[in-house]
Design a protein around this motif. Structure first.
Motif, PDB file in Angstrom:
ATOM      1  N   GLN A   1      17.858  34.896  47.360  1.00  0.00           N
ATOM      2  CA  GLN A   1      17.883  33.626  47.043  1.00  0.00           C
ATOM      3  C   GLN A   1      18.539  32.702  47.840  1.00  0.00           C
ATOM      4  O   GLN A   1      19.510  32.899  48.618  1.00  0.00           O
ATOM      5  N   SER A   2      18.207  31.369  47.880  1.00  0.00           N
ATOM      6  CA  SER A   2      18.921  30.454  48.726  1.00  0.00           C
ATOM      7  C   SER A   2      18.652  29.000  48.193  1.00  0.00           C
ATOM      8  O   SER A   2      17.609  28.725  47.404  1.00  0.00           O
ATOM      9  N   GLU A   3      19.221  27.905  48.729  1.00  0.00           N
ATOM     10  CA  GLU A   3      18.824  26.524  48.758  1.00  0.00           C
ATOM     11  C   GLU A   3      18.798  25.840  49.829  1.00  0.00           C
ATOM     12  O   GLU A   3      19.229  26.079  50.988  1.00  0.00           O
TER      13      GLU A   3
ATOM     14  N   LYS B   1      15.697  25.285  45.349  1.00  0.00           N
ATOM     15  CA  LYS B   1      16.217  26.625  45.329  1.00  0.00           C
ATOM     16  C   LYS B   1      14.836  27.548  45.418  1.00  0.00           C
ATOM     17  O   LYS B   1      14.024  27.403  44.762  1.00  0.00           O
ATOM     18  N   THR B   2      15.044  28.572  46.164  1.00  0.00           N
ATOM     19  CA  THR B   2      14.165  29.511  46.366  1.00  0.00           C
ATOM     20  C   THR B   2      14.454  30.949  46.161  1.00  0.00           C
ATOM     21  O   THR B   2      15.758  31.313  46.120  1.00  0.00           O
TER      22      THR B   2
END
Length: 153
Positions: A38-40, A58-59
């Motif tokens: 996950q990341s932003e 957000k991914t």
């Protein structure tokens, strides 16, 4: 025309979602995908790539047992950007088809996770995929998944 688009392969599929947590839960619990990361991200880079103003996102990357990668994206402005219609027949509606070994077990798992089938499994009546059982399910944000169980050979 002699030029090609230079496409080598499909890298991933992406879906915009209203809740990253709900989407990750659907893809991992209901469909059995693995959460990879996950990341932003955001800023001018993302605006230039997507054309979305104020494109903070957000991914999450989830991966199917067979390796297919799906990117889930929760944009900061979310619903302000619009929603996909609930009808699978709406212009622009898309779906992702997954091959399953047991369509009834796959549907039971989806329903146990709190989502529903759009119809019941039906065999394709003719053509090269005759006998393949197919059914659509609806996940969060009307994302449509098609289950396909090939016939026993």
């Amino acid at each position: 025309m002699t030029d090609t688009a230079n496409v080598m392969a499909i890298d991933h599929f992406g879906f915009a979602v209203s809740s990253l947590d709900d989407a990750v839960r659907f893809w991992t619990e209901a469909l059995g995908f693995t959460l990879e990361r996950q990341s932003e991200m955001g800023g001018d880079f993302l605006r230039q790539v997507t054309g979305v103003d104020d494109a903070g996102v957000k991914t999450a990357i989830v991966k199917a047992p067979g390796g297919c990668v799906v990117e889930l994206l929760q944009y900061a402005k979310g619903l302000e950007n619009g929603i996909v219609p609930s009808s699978s027949g709406a212009i622009g509606a898309a779906h992702l088809a997954l091959t399953v070994t047991d369509i009834h077990a796959a549907l039971a798992r989806v329903e146990a996770a709190g989502w529903t089938a759009k119809g019941s499994p039906q065999p394709i009546p003719g053509g090269p995929r005759q006998g393949t059982l197919v059914a659509y399910v609806s996940g969060p944000d009307h994302i449509t998944i098609e289950f396909m169980q090939p016939p026993a050979r």
